[in-house]
Scaffold this active site. Structure first.
Site, PDB file in Angstrom:
ATOM      1  CB  CYS A   1       6.309   4.151   4.366  1.00  0.00           C
ATOM      2  SG  CYS A   1       7.106   5.732   4.017  1.00  0.00           S
TER       3      CYS A   1
ATOM      4  CB  CYS B   1      -0.913   2.972   8.976  1.00  0.00           C
ATOM      5  SG  CYS B   1      -1.629   1.967   7.673  1.00  0.00           S
TER       6      CYS B   1
ATOM      7  CB  CYS C   1      -0.940  -0.008   1.204  1.00  0.00           C
ATOM      8  SG  CYS C   1      -2.147   1.346   1.204  1.00  0.00           S
ATOM      9  CB  CYS C   2       3.819   2.267   2.002  1.00  0.00           C
ATOM     10  SG  CYS C   2       3.169   2.578   3.654  1.00  0.00           S
TER      11      CYS C   2
ATOM     12  CB  CYS D   1      -2.079   6.652   6.097  1.00  0.00           C
ATOM     13  SG  CYS D   1      -1.333   7.107   4.513  1.00  0.00           S
TER      14      CYS D   1
END
Length: 244
Positions: free
Chosen positions: A235, A210, A118-119, A207
């Site tokens: 990340c 997280c 995702c990162c 985010c």
């Protein structure tokens, strides 16, 4: 203006400026030829923006909008833009890549298989795209931010992660030797804006899904990706920090 440093010169500058003040390191960065920009997201980066505003040199600022930031963070970005009367270049992820990830794995896949995918889509790819347009970037990294990945950060370095073919990207870390206390002493003394989430126990802010507040005496990175191993919390934006 000074020429873009070669790798040998970068090492020499890192040694020469190792104990210089953040403002002096920042001035070095802003004097480099080519396109240089401050990477902005948190408290450290606003300190850099404030210092840059006092140096009287032109400077650029960019920020990553992952699409998953806290509402307070979006408000903070706008507050900084207005406070310093600057343009903030917002970088967005590729919509197709985000849509594919969400379609295949849902909105919270990182809880099951780690945050790197995702990162990578929401942060690393947009950063890489932005850095292809730059010759150097300035970060708010500090040595004490992460015990396993940032304790050897130099104040100037050749960016081995994001340099392109035939092009050497230079990375400046003016606050490398500062502590969190140094950052907040500066913020209070200069009365500069900060993310209101800091008043709710958030120290390191990423985010919304997280990031969480930390308890007294917890390390600041414990609030990031708290379900993962504690000492290697990156990340991918500063992947070169991690020693293989």
């Amino acid at each position: 203006m000074t020429a873009i440093p070669t790798i040998d010169l970068v090492d020499a500058l890192a040694s020469e400026y190792a104990n210089q003040s953040p403002s002096e390191i920042l001035a070095l960065a802003l004097n480099q030829e080519g396109e240089i920009a401050i990477s902005f997201s948190g408290a450290e980066d606003v300190v850099l923006i404030d210092m840059a505003s006092h140096l009287g040199k032109p400077f650029r600022v960019f920020s990553l909008d992952t699409g998953r930031l806290h509402p307070e963070t979006y408000q903070f970005i706008e507050t900084v833009r207005k406070h310093y009367n600057i343009d903030i270049e917002i970088c967005f992820p590729e919509s197709e890549a985000v849509q594919t990830l969400v379609k295949n794995k849902g909105l919270f896949s990182f809880f099951a298989d780690g945050h790197q995918e995702c990162c990578g889509i929401r942060k690393v790819q947009p950063l890489r795209k932005k850095l292809t347009t730059l010759d150097g970037w300035i970060t708010g990294q500090r040595k004490d931010q992460s015990p396993g990945t940032r304790h050897e950060i130099p104040v100037v370095q050749a960016d081995t992660s994001f340099s392109g073919e035939g092009k050497q990207l230079i990375k400046y870390n003016p606050l490398a030797n500062w502590s969190s206390a140094d950052v907040w002493n500066y913020i209070r003394m200069m009365e500069i804006p900060y993310n209101p989430l800091h008043e709710k126990g958030f120290i390191s802010i990423g985010c919304e899904p997280c990031t969480r507040a930390v308890l007294p005496n917890q390390h600041e990175r414990e609030g990031r990706w708290w379900w993962e191993e504690a000492t290697h919390k990156e990340c991918g934006l500063h992947a070169a920090n991690i020693k293989k």
